[in-house]
Structure formats: C-alpha cells, structure tokens
Design an enzyme around this catalytic site. Structure first.
Site, PDB file in Angstrom:
ATOM      1  N   CYS A  79       0.862  -1.186   0.000  1.00 40.22           N
ATOM      2  CA  CYS A  79       0.000   0.000   0.000  1.00 40.22           C
ATOM      3  C   CYS A  79       0.896   1.232   0.000  1.00 40.22           C
ATOM      4  O   CYS A  79       1.852   1.312   0.788  1.00 40.22           O
ATOM      5  CB  CYS A  79      -0.913  -0.003   1.227  1.00 40.22           C
ATOM      6  SG  CYS A  79      -1.959   1.453   1.376  1.00 40.22           S
ATOM      7  N   CYS A  88      -3.507  -0.296   8.991  1.00 41.44           N
ATOM      8  CA  CYS A  88      -2.667  -1.497   9.090  1.00 41.44           C
ATOM      9  C   CYS A  88      -1.388  -1.162   9.850  1.00 41.44           C
ATOM     10  O   CYS A  88      -0.847  -0.062   9.698  1.00 41.44           O
ATOM     11  CB  CYS A  88      -2.290  -2.021   7.710  1.00 41.44           C
ATOM     12  SG  CYS A  88      -3.678  -2.539   6.678  1.00 41.44           S
ATOM     13  N   CYS A 167      -8.341   0.704  -0.888  1.00 41.32           N
ATOM     14  CA  CYS A 167      -7.698   0.127   0.295  1.00 41.32           C
ATOM     15  C   CYS A 167      -7.406  -1.335   0.006  1.00 41.32           C
ATOM     16  O   CYS A 167      -8.317  -2.088  -0.340  1.00 41.32           O
ATOM     17  CB  CYS A 167      -8.605   0.267   1.512  1.00 41.32           C
ATOM     18  SG  CYS A 167      -7.935  -0.506   3.005  1.00 41.32           S
ATOM     19  N   GLN A 291     -18.671 -10.806  11.548  1.00 41.06           N
ATOM     20  CA  GLN A 291     -17.225 -10.930  11.442  1.00 41.06           C
ATOM     21  C   GLN A 291     -16.717 -10.296  10.150  1.00 41.06           C
ATOM     22  O   GLN A 291     -17.248 -10.535   9.069  1.00 41.06           O
ATOM     23  CB  GLN A 291     -16.814 -12.401  11.491  1.00 41.06           C
ATOM     24  CG  GLN A 291     -17.036 -13.066  12.837  1.00 41.06           C
ATOM     25  CD  GLN A 291     -16.029 -12.634  13.891  1.00 41.06           C
ATOM     26  OE1 GLN A 291     -15.147 -11.826  13.634  1.00 41.06           O
ATOM     27  NE2 GLN A 291     -16.161 -13.172  15.087  1.00 41.06           N
ATOM     28  N   CYS A 413     -10.733 -11.911  20.395  1.00 39.04           N
ATOM     29  CA  CYS A 413      -9.908 -11.121  19.479  1.00 39.04           C
ATOM     30  C   CYS A 413      -8.833 -10.341  20.230  1.00 39.04           C
ATOM     31  O   CYS A 413      -8.165  -9.492  19.645  1.00 39.04           O
ATOM     32  CB  CYS A 413     -10.778 -10.173  18.650  1.00 39.04           C
ATOM     33  SG  CYS A 413     -11.738  -8.998  19.622  1.00 39.04           S
TER      34      CYS A 413
END
Length: 456
Positions: A79, A88, A167, A291, A413
């Site tokens: 990216c 990220c 993205c 999710q 998570c």
C-alpha cells in the site's frame, strides 16, 4: 542519512537500536542499555535509528528515523500510504512471519497473564487471503485544506485523515464506491462533521459487501437525517452500481467517538444485504456486528465444530450471539440452541435469519449474559463465549462457574483479556484443553483465537 545517534536517554535523542521482538500492539521492541524502546513500523531483526518521543525511566516510545539494516522479515508494503495510515500496522512484515508473531503474542499472554506453563497451542490457522479480505469498511470523512471531501483512515497516533481512493485490505469490489462516493458528496455540497467544533453533518461512510453474494450496502453516518437530495442521490447510486441493494442513513448526533447512532433509515432499496455463511443465508443490516473476515470466521466455525464432536443431544448456549452468526449453524447439530445478545436490533435480525433458514430449535434472549444465564430453564452442555475485546464481565464468569456447563468455547480477538478470563475459569475448576489461533486480520497485529475448556 539522519546522522550519528545521540546517546542520551531523553526526549528527542537519537538512538541506534536492534529490534528484538514485536509487542502485542504491533510495535517493534528493542533495548538500549537495559531499557526498553517501543518502535512502530519495525520488525524483529531491524537495525534502526530511533528518535525518542515519550521517555520514562525504564522504557520509551520511539519514532523510526532510519532503517540502518533491514530485517530478513521486512518486505515492501503493498500500500502506498502504509507508512502513514493507521489502518494497518504490519504491511512491512512478510506474511508467514506475521503468523509467527501472532502465535507468540497469544503464547506470551497465556504464559504471563494466564499463568499457563505449557499452553496447549495448536498450529496457526492461516488466512485464506492476506489482502482484500474485509467485507466491511467504515471511513471517517473530512475536508482537505482546499475544501475537497476526503475519506480514509487516521494517521497513526492522530486524528489527521489519510485520504484513500482504494484500500488493499478491503474487498476490491468496494474500491470504486470509495473513490466515487466522495465525489458525489462533494457535488452535493453536504457539510462534513468537525469533531472539535461539533459542527457539520456527515461523519462516516460505511461500505458492506456479501463476500459470497456480491450484494452491497452503503450507509452514511450523519448528525441528523436532513441531507438535501439524499433520495435522488441514493437512486443514482442504485442505478450506477448493479450489486448495490440498499442505501441507508444512520443518525449519530452525540459528541462521541462511537461511530453508529441508535437510529437507521433505509433511503433506497433494502436495509440489508444477503450473505452466505456456513451453508446458511444471512441478512446483514447496516448496524449489527458480523465478522469482518467471512472466510476466516467460517474456517474457525469448522474448527470448533470438529472439536466439539456434537451428537445431536446437546443444549448449546451462544453468549454474545449477535445476529446468530454461530448460533444458527451450530443449531443444526444440537437438540436446542440458545442465543443471548444485549442489542435488541441484533436479536431481531437473528430471529429473522432463523426463520429465513427454517431453523426452529433455537431461542433468542435479549439481555446481559450474566443476567440471562441464571434464569434459563435448562443447564447447557456447551456454552460459546464471543465477547468484545474487553473480555467477559466478571459476573459472566461467576455465573458460568456456578452453572457449570461441561464444556466452554471462548472466542477472543484480544489475547490479554482471553488469558485473564481463562485463568479465572481454570481456577474455578475448568481445564484448558486447546487453543486454536486464527488470522482474521492480516496486515495488523490483531489476532483471533478460540480456547476449549472442559470440567475436570
């Protein structure tokens, strides 16, 4: 070149550091004279020059100034704004080593927080795709200094927006919408929300797609429903994008960091899209949680199903059930399934999904898990926990210890809160039999895992 390092432990100093590890927030961890330095955008094996920006007695936060010798695990980010965007953290780390790091994050949490001397960790369940996996993206909106509408993610450690036209981690079918809807907002002249002054209308743009069906949903998050010509613009979007099934507006007038408000209106089309998951069809609205990684969640479901070895006689409770994402697939293999969820809108969607799939052996309850479980008229054989990142409220754990179901499945998570809660459950009589890590969030430090527990 930045120049020679200044060997002083103070804010603004330049230090030469070797990155020895990666922390659970995704930053590299190095040492300088027995003090710890946390450095974002680095990876184990990097030799770097770091500027200290926040300094404490034994540790400091650093900012990467120069890579002196790159790690063998370092790659070129895929990216172009990876060094700026906060979406990220790990675009610079090779895929296989991301899995190694995530496995170690879970192991260290279980060792240090959970107190498990030999955590029963399974091999990593890798992602089916390291890019283009997100089925939903919600972008803050802003205006540039020249007045252009921008959408993207915040810069690392700030609320300054990095403008994006695409993205790499979102489903690539959403990229045209991201670029073009900004232009339409600009053309409509809609005001953009300013969080400091609490002025303006549009706060976020949310895009959702059914990975299996291709159906799309657009949601604008605003301070109120009064957007001039929103009806005409919604119809234009429906005509432009063949797979777009609905346009919604969500109103959030509060001065808060919470993205969604309590009210959503469908402006054109339907207020939901269809998605296929674990052999069932689900309706997904603009609001309820589902999710982010459809394929990853399905792989985890298959792993749980294989481990439970259900015989059809069990009573299964799915705490934090949402729209029935796991409740309904598991209901096909048990005598009775029960879903518990605090949000009434999610329960309504779960009931709709049950009817849509003609699943009748399921009941849904609206309320807090710790309040509902003690009043169930059955003792469950299996309880599935899938709490938010903060983990389970202590009252939930206490109610489970009192009720004593024979098996628990804890989906998490956040390794730190998972380890904390597992320690409490195991001190209360449960035995940790297996922990299965899974990669739901490639290119980030976030990691999913599922822990299996049984009564001693």
């Amino acid at each position: 070149m930045v120049g020679e390092a200044v060997k002083e432990w103070q804010q603004g100093s330049l230090l030469q550091v070797e990155i020895e590890d990666v922390g659970d927030r995704g930053e590299g961890v190095g040492r300088w004279q027995d003090r710890v330095v946390f450095v974002p955008d680095t990876v184990t094996g990097d030799q770097v020059l770091v500027r200290l920006v926040q300094v404490k007695r034994q540790y400091a936060q650093g900012k990467l100034q120069e890579i002196l010798t790159p790690s063998p695990h370092r790659i070129r980010p895929r990216c172009i704004v990876a060094d700026k965007c906060g979406g990220c953290q790990w675009q610079h780390i090779e895929d296989s080593y991301q899995h190694t790091l995530k496995l170690n994050i879970i192991r260290q949490a279980l060792l240090r927080i959970g107190g498990f001397s030999d955590p029963p960790l399974e091999p990593f369940l890798p992602a089916s795709a390291m890019l283009g996996y997100r089925n939903k993206a919600t972008y803050p909106l802003a205006r540039s200094g020249q007045g252009q509408v921008q959408a993207g993610y915040y810069r690392k450690g700030s609320h300054l927006l990095v403008n994006l036209n695409q993205c790499p981690v979102q489903d690539e079918r959403l990229n045209p919408l991201l670029a073009e809807i900004k232009q339409d907002i600009q053309a409509q002249g809609w005001s953009i929300y300013n969080e400091e002054r609490h002025q303006g209308r549009l706060r976020h743009l949310s895009l959702r797609i059914g990975r299996r069906t291709g159906e799309m949903l657009i949601t604008l998050i605003t301070t109120n429903f009064e957007l001039k010509h929103i009806g005409d613009q919604s119809i234009a979007w429906m005509q432009r994008y063949p797979n777009l099934v609905g346009v919604c507006v969500n109103s959030n007038p509060e001065r808060t960091n919470t993205i969604l408000g309590s009210q959503t209106r469908c402006i054109a089309g339907k207020p939901y899209l269809r998605e296929e998951f674990a052999g069932l069809v689900f309706q997904l609205g603009a609001d309820p949680f589902f999710q982010i990684n459809t394929e990853g969640a399905e792989a985890l479901y298959e792993a749980i199903l294989g481990e439970l070895n259900l015989r059809g006689s069990e009573v299964l409770v799915d705490a934090y059930c949402g729209i029935g994402t796991f409740t309904l697939p598991f209901a096909r293999y048990v005598k009775q399934a029960i879903g518990i969820e605090l949000q009434p809108a999610a329960i309504a969607q779960a009931q709709t999904n049950a009817a849509l799939n003609q699943i009748e052996n399921v009941q849904f309850y609206t309320g807090a898990v710790e309040e509902v479980i003690p009043h169930l008229d059955v003792i469950p054989d299996v309880v599935i926990l899938d709490p938010p990142r903060k983990g389970c409220d202590r009252r939930v754990l206490d109610s489970l210890l009192a009720y004593s179901p024979s098996r628990l499945v804890y989906i998490s998570c956040k390794p730190a809160t998972l380890a904390r809660d597992l320690k409490i459950l195991c001190e209360g009589g449960y035995h940790l039999t297996k922990v299965q890590p899974a990669d739901f969030f490639p290119q980030t430090a976030h990691v999913e895992s599922v822990a299996f527990l049984s009564r001693d």
